[in-house]
Design a protein around this motif. Structure first.
Motif, PDB file in Angstrom:
ATOM      1  N   PHE A 161      -5.583   0.765  -4.237  1.00 59.33           N
ATOM      2  CA  PHE A 161      -5.842  -0.403  -3.388  1.00 59.33           C
ATOM      3  C   PHE A 161      -4.537  -0.986  -2.859  1.00 59.33           C
ATOM      4  CE2 PHE A 161      -9.511   0.222  -5.978  1.00 59.33           C
ATOM      5  CZ  PHE A 161     -10.572  -0.113  -5.160  1.00 59.33           C
ATOM      6  N   VAL A 162      -4.584  -1.516  -1.633  1.00 63.33           N
ATOM      7  CA  VAL A 162      -3.429  -2.214  -1.049  1.00 63.33           C
ATOM      8  C   VAL A 162      -3.868  -3.553  -0.485  1.00 63.33           C
ATOM      9  CG1 VAL A 162      -1.897  -0.302  -0.464  1.00 63.33           C
ATOM     10  CG2 VAL A 162      -3.773  -0.900   1.085  1.00 63.33           C
ATOM     11  N   ILE A 163      -2.972  -4.522  -0.546  1.00 68.23           N
ATOM     12  CA  ILE A 163      -3.234  -5.855  -0.010  1.00 68.23           C
ATOM     13  C   ILE A 163      -2.644  -5.919   1.398  1.00 68.23           C
ATOM     14  CG2 ILE A 163      -2.952  -8.342  -0.383  1.00 68.23           C
ATOM     15  CD1 ILE A 163      -2.681  -7.766  -3.355  1.00 68.23           C
ATOM     16  N   PRO A 187       2.375 -10.291   2.094  1.00 68.14           N
ATOM     17  CA  PRO A 187       1.203 -10.540   1.250  1.00 68.14           C
ATOM     18  C   PRO A 187       1.533 -10.311  -0.248  1.00 68.14           C
ATOM     19  CG  PRO A 187       1.081  -8.341   2.177  1.00 68.14           C
ATOM     20  CD  PRO A 187       2.319  -8.967   2.743  1.00 68.14           C
ATOM     21  N   TYR A 188       0.581 -10.672  -1.103  1.00 68.29           N
ATOM     22  CA  TYR A 188       0.673 -10.296  -2.514  1.00 68.29           C
ATOM     23  C   TYR A 188       0.787  -8.769  -2.619  1.00 68.29           C
ATOM     24  CZ  TYR A 188      -0.437 -14.823  -4.748  1.00 68.29           C
ATOM     25  OH  TYR A 188      -0.395 -16.107  -5.226  1.00 68.29           O
ATOM     26  N   GLU A 189       1.296  -8.293  -3.750  1.00 73.17           N
ATOM     27  CA  GLU A 189       1.498  -6.840  -3.855  1.00 73.17           C
ATOM     28  C   GLU A 189       1.017  -6.302  -5.199  1.00 73.17           C
ATOM     29  OE1 GLU A 189       4.955  -3.498  -2.914  1.00 73.17           O
ATOM     30  OE2 GLU A 189       5.497  -5.621  -3.021  1.00 73.17           O
ATOM     31  N   ILE A 190       0.317  -5.161  -5.128  1.00 76.22           N
ATOM     32  CA  ILE A 190      -0.178  -4.485  -6.342  1.00 76.22           C
ATOM     33  C   ILE A 190       0.889  -3.513  -6.842  1.00 76.22           C
ATOM     34  CG2 ILE A 190      -1.928  -2.908  -7.255  1.00 76.22           C
ATOM     35  CD1 ILE A 190      -3.813  -3.980  -5.006  1.00 76.22           C
ATOM     36  N   ALA A 191       1.253  -3.619  -8.092  1.00 78.50           N
ATOM     37  CA  ALA A 191       2.172  -2.636  -8.686  1.00 78.50           C
ATOM     38  C   ALA A 191       1.359  -1.364  -8.961  1.00 78.50           C
ATOM     39  CB  ALA A 191       2.784  -3.195  -9.966  1.00 78.50           C
ATOM     40  N   GLN A 192       1.453  -0.407  -8.044  1.00 80.30           N
ATOM     41  CA  GLN A 192       0.601   0.792  -8.123  1.00 80.30           C
ATOM     42  C   GLN A 192       0.783   1.529  -9.453  1.00 80.30           C
ATOM     43  OE1 GLN A 192      -1.768   1.475  -5.981  1.00 80.30           O
ATOM     44  NE2 GLN A 192      -1.217  -0.114  -4.475  1.00 80.30           N
ATOM     45  N   VAL A 193       1.979   1.484  -9.991  1.00 76.79           N
ATOM     46  CA  VAL A 193       2.268   2.232 -11.219  1.00 76.79           C
ATOM     47  C   VAL A 193       1.490   1.679 -12.423  1.00 76.79           C
ATOM     48  CG1 VAL A 193       4.302   0.871 -11.903  1.00 76.79           C
ATOM     49  CG2 VAL A 193       4.205   3.307 -12.486  1.00 76.79           C
ATOM     50  N   HIS A 194       1.034   0.434 -12.315  1.00 78.82           N
ATOM     51  CA  HIS A 194       0.296  -0.170 -13.426  1.00 78.82           C
ATOM     52  C   HIS A 194      -1.182  -0.423 -13.096  1.00 78.82           C
ATOM     53  CE1 HIS A 194       4.076  -0.522 -15.388  1.00 78.82           C
ATOM     54  NE2 HIS A 194       4.539  -1.464 -14.603  1.00 78.82           N
ATOM     55  N   CYS A 195      -1.640   0.031 -11.957  1.00 75.46           N
ATOM     56  CA  CYS A 195      -2.994  -0.314 -11.478  1.00 75.46           C
ATOM     57  C   CYS A 195      -4.053   0.617 -12.068  1.00 75.46           C
ATOM     58  CB  CYS A 195      -3.010  -0.238  -9.950  1.00 75.46           C
ATOM     59  SG  CYS A 195      -4.651  -0.486  -9.233  1.00 75.46           S
ATOM     60  N   ALA A 202     -10.288  -6.302  -4.992  1.00 76.04           N
ATOM     61  CA  ALA A 202     -10.957  -6.205  -3.688  1.00 76.04           C
ATOM     62  C   ALA A 202     -12.300  -6.930  -3.712  1.00 76.04           C
ATOM     63  CB  ALA A 202     -11.153  -4.737  -3.311  1.00 76.04           C
ATOM     64  N   GLU A 203     -12.979  -6.899  -4.848  1.00 72.85           N
ATOM     65  CA  GLU A 203     -14.280  -7.565  -4.931  1.00 72.85           C
ATOM     66  C   GLU A 203     -14.146  -9.084  -4.887  1.00 72.85           C
ATOM     67  OE1 GLU A 203     -16.554  -6.256  -8.298  1.00 72.85           O
ATOM     68  OE2 GLU A 203     -16.896  -4.260  -7.471  1.00 72.85           O
ATOM     69  N   CYS A 205     -11.507 -10.950  -3.663  1.00 74.48           N
ATOM     70  CA  CYS A 205     -10.707 -11.537  -2.571  1.00 74.48           C
ATOM     71  C   CYS A 205     -11.609 -12.276  -1.578  1.00 74.48           C
ATOM     72  CB  CYS A 205      -9.937 -10.440  -1.841  1.00 74.48           C
ATOM     73  SG  CYS A 205      -9.062 -11.060  -0.382  1.00 74.48           S
ATOM     74  N   PRO A 206     -11.377 -13.588  -1.371  1.00 69.98           N
ATOM     75  CA  PRO A 206     -12.248 -14.350  -0.465  1.00 69.98           C
ATOM     76  C   PRO A 206     -11.975 -14.028   1.002  1.00 69.98           C
ATOM     77  CG  PRO A 206     -10.839 -15.820  -1.804  1.00 69.98           C
ATOM     78  CD  PRO A 206     -10.342 -14.423  -1.993  1.00 69.98           C
ATOM     79  N   HIS A 207     -10.909 -13.284   1.277  1.00 66.59           N
ATOM     80  CA  HIS A 207     -10.512 -13.022   2.668  1.00 66.59           C
ATOM     81  C   HIS A 207     -10.630 -11.537   3.033  1.00 66.59           C
ATOM     82  CE1 HIS A 207      -9.176 -17.177   2.862  1.00 66.59           C
ATOM     83  NE2 HIS A 207      -8.674 -16.981   1.643  1.00 66.59           N
ATOM     84  N   ASP A 208     -11.264 -10.788   2.160  1.00 66.39           N
ATOM     85  CA  ASP A 208     -11.476  -9.367   2.434  1.00 66.39           C
ATOM     86  C   ASP A 208     -10.164  -8.678   2.821  1.00 66.39           C
ATOM     87  OD1 ASP A 208     -13.124  -7.195   2.505  1.00 66.39           O
ATOM     88  OD2 ASP A 208     -13.746  -7.475   4.594  1.00 66.39           O
ATOM     89  N   ALA A 209      -9.113  -9.056   2.121  1.00 63.74           N
ATOM     90  CA  ALA A 209      -7.770  -8.605   2.510  1.00 63.74           C
ATOM     91  C   ALA A 209      -7.310  -7.359   1.747  1.00 63.74           C
ATOM     92  CB  ALA A 209      -6.770  -9.744   2.282  1.00 63.74           C
ATOM     93  N   ILE A 210      -8.150  -6.858   0.833  1.00 63.42           N
ATOM     94  CA  ILE A 210      -7.687  -5.740  -0.005  1.00 63.42           C
ATOM     95  C   ILE A 210      -8.498  -4.489   0.312  1.00 63.42           C
ATOM     96  CG2 ILE A 210      -7.252  -4.983  -2.371  1.00 63.42           C
ATOM     97  CD1 ILE A 210      -6.943  -7.862  -3.186  1.00 63.42           C
ATOM     98  N   GLU A 211      -7.777  -3.430   0.622  1.00 62.54           N
ATOM     99  CA  GLU A 211      -8.433  -2.191   1.068  1.00 62.54           C
ATOM    100  C   GLU A 211      -8.180  -1.045   0.109  1.00 62.54           C
ATOM    101  OE1 GLU A 211      -7.059  -1.470   5.031  1.00 62.54           O
ATOM    102  OE2 GLU A 211      -8.284  -3.115   5.871  1.00 62.54           O
ATOM    103  N   ARG A 212      -9.148  -0.148   0.106  1.00 57.90           N
ATOM    104  CA  ARG A 212      -9.038   1.049  -0.723  1.00 57.90           C
ATOM    105  C   ARG A 212      -8.482   2.182   0.142  1.00 57.90           C
ATOM    106  NH1 ARG A 212     -12.914   5.124  -2.778  1.00 57.90           N
ATOM    107  NH2 ARG A 212     -12.270   5.611  -4.893  1.00 57.90           N
ATOM    108  N   ARG A 213      -7.444   2.813  -0.355  1.00 57.70           N
ATOM    109  CA  ARG A 213      -6.919   4.018   0.327  1.00 57.70           C
ATOM    110  C   ARG A 213      -7.457   5.243  -0.395  1.00 57.70           C
ATOM    111  NH1 ARG A 213      -0.621   3.041  -0.633  1.00 57.70           N
ATOM    112  NH2 ARG A 213      -1.431   3.165  -2.743  1.00 57.70           N
TER     113      ARG A 213
END
Lengths: 214, 214
Positions: A161-163, A187-195, A202-203, A205-213
């Motif tokens: 996921f990315v913000i 934007p906020y950032e997801i540490a992919q190495v720990h995700c 993504a569920e 987020c009130p702004h639908d700002a997080i997407e699945r790659r």
């Protein structure tokens, strides 16, 4: 097992050695009906950046690999670290080369002589993975660690996921994240190495700002 | 681990307990491109002849299972015995039932609370296998042992090689068999419980009398 490496030291070479050391690894294929099949197969040899395995010509596994030329594998160490690898399977067609590979593999794995004594070893054929996408995964600690890698000419897989720029910095995702791996920022950032890639951010987020790659 | 059972005692119940005890098991699916994928997933609960697991809604594994409703799994004990299982996946759609199952699973598997603290657990959904074909496999001894079994309303899978009436009793197959599991008779007979399914017997038979079932 080798020691737990620093995250920076996890690369294709490390993961191949890891899988060879685990040795008994799950190999998944798709069968003729397009359904998944999986069984434990030994990693017989790691040489020149290739991961070698064998299959007997009578087995469903052999038929699947010859038909699809693709496998996905996963191995786990006793301390709950795993490596996954997915890619195209190469099969040397030349019989002389096949016998050379099988002989070399039996040298490196002497217990194979008990299973396939004498000339019966030549019912086995050797295959290897050379170009493959992989992932190292350690669920044993907090936070968890995942590191993508690639073998040969394959590229690292992009997933998770990315913000996006739609982030307004409300912090709902960071609070909801079970791994606490989302950092403030614009934007906020997801540490992919720990995700975990659980998708909770993504569920919520009130702004639908997080997407699945993927 | 439980003790190594007598061959007659290996049945669906034993194999479900075995997989629950192994716990970290490889789950194979097919992805959207029809290619195999595999990862380690915990067997979370065995109850009422069902094998339960969970997946977070954000994961590729969740998407694969929801799309195909089919998985193949394999688990191996530290003493190199394995169980495989393939079948249709059931997914309770009701949210109340999902929460009940996830809560029950977290009770039985307390370490899940470290990975998914608080309410984050409900990003997980529970699935189970009920009707599935399985196989128990012990490669550690001589001869090897394999025992098919079925779960729920599934039938035992039929596979491997059989010697047909074209057999003239020449004995070529029995001599070539790496497991020495072919008995004389009219026709000769393969002891399926000890067969590697390597296919060497079928290759060497001068009368083309040995067939592969699948």
């Amino acid at each position: 097992m080798e020691q737990v490496p620093r995250t920076d030291d996890i690369d294709a070479g490390y993961c191949l050695r890891f899988l060879r050391e685990v040795r008994d690894v799950a190999f998944a294929t798709t069968d003729e009906a397009g359904l998944p099949a999986v069984r434990i197969i030994d990693v017989m040899m790691v040489e020149g950046g290739r991961l070698y395995f064998v299959a007997a010509r009578g087995k469903a596994f052999y038929a699947d690999v010859m038909r699809t030329r693709f496998v996905a594998i996963v191995g786990q160490s006793p301390d709950f670290r795993t490596c996954r690898l997915r890619g195209a399977v190469e099969h040397p067609d030349d019989e002389v080369e096949q016998h050379r590979l099988v002989d070399r593999i039996f040298e490196l794995n002497p217990s194979m002589q008990e299973l396939y004594p004498g000339d019966s070893r030549y019912v086995l054929e050797a295959f290897y993975l050379q170009d493959a996408q992989g992932e190292y995964f350690d669920l044993s600690g907090t936070p968890i660690v995942r590191v993508p890698f690639a073998l040969g000419s394959a590229r690292e897989a992009v997933a998770g996921f990315v913000i996006t720029d739609r982030c307004v910095g409300c912090g709902t995702c960071a609070e909801a994240c079970p791994e606490q791996c989302i950092a403030t920022g614009s934007p906020y950032e997801i540490a992919q190495v720990h995700c975990l890639r659980c998708g909770r951010c993504a569920e919520v987020c009130p702004h639908d700002a997080i997407e699945r790659r993927s």
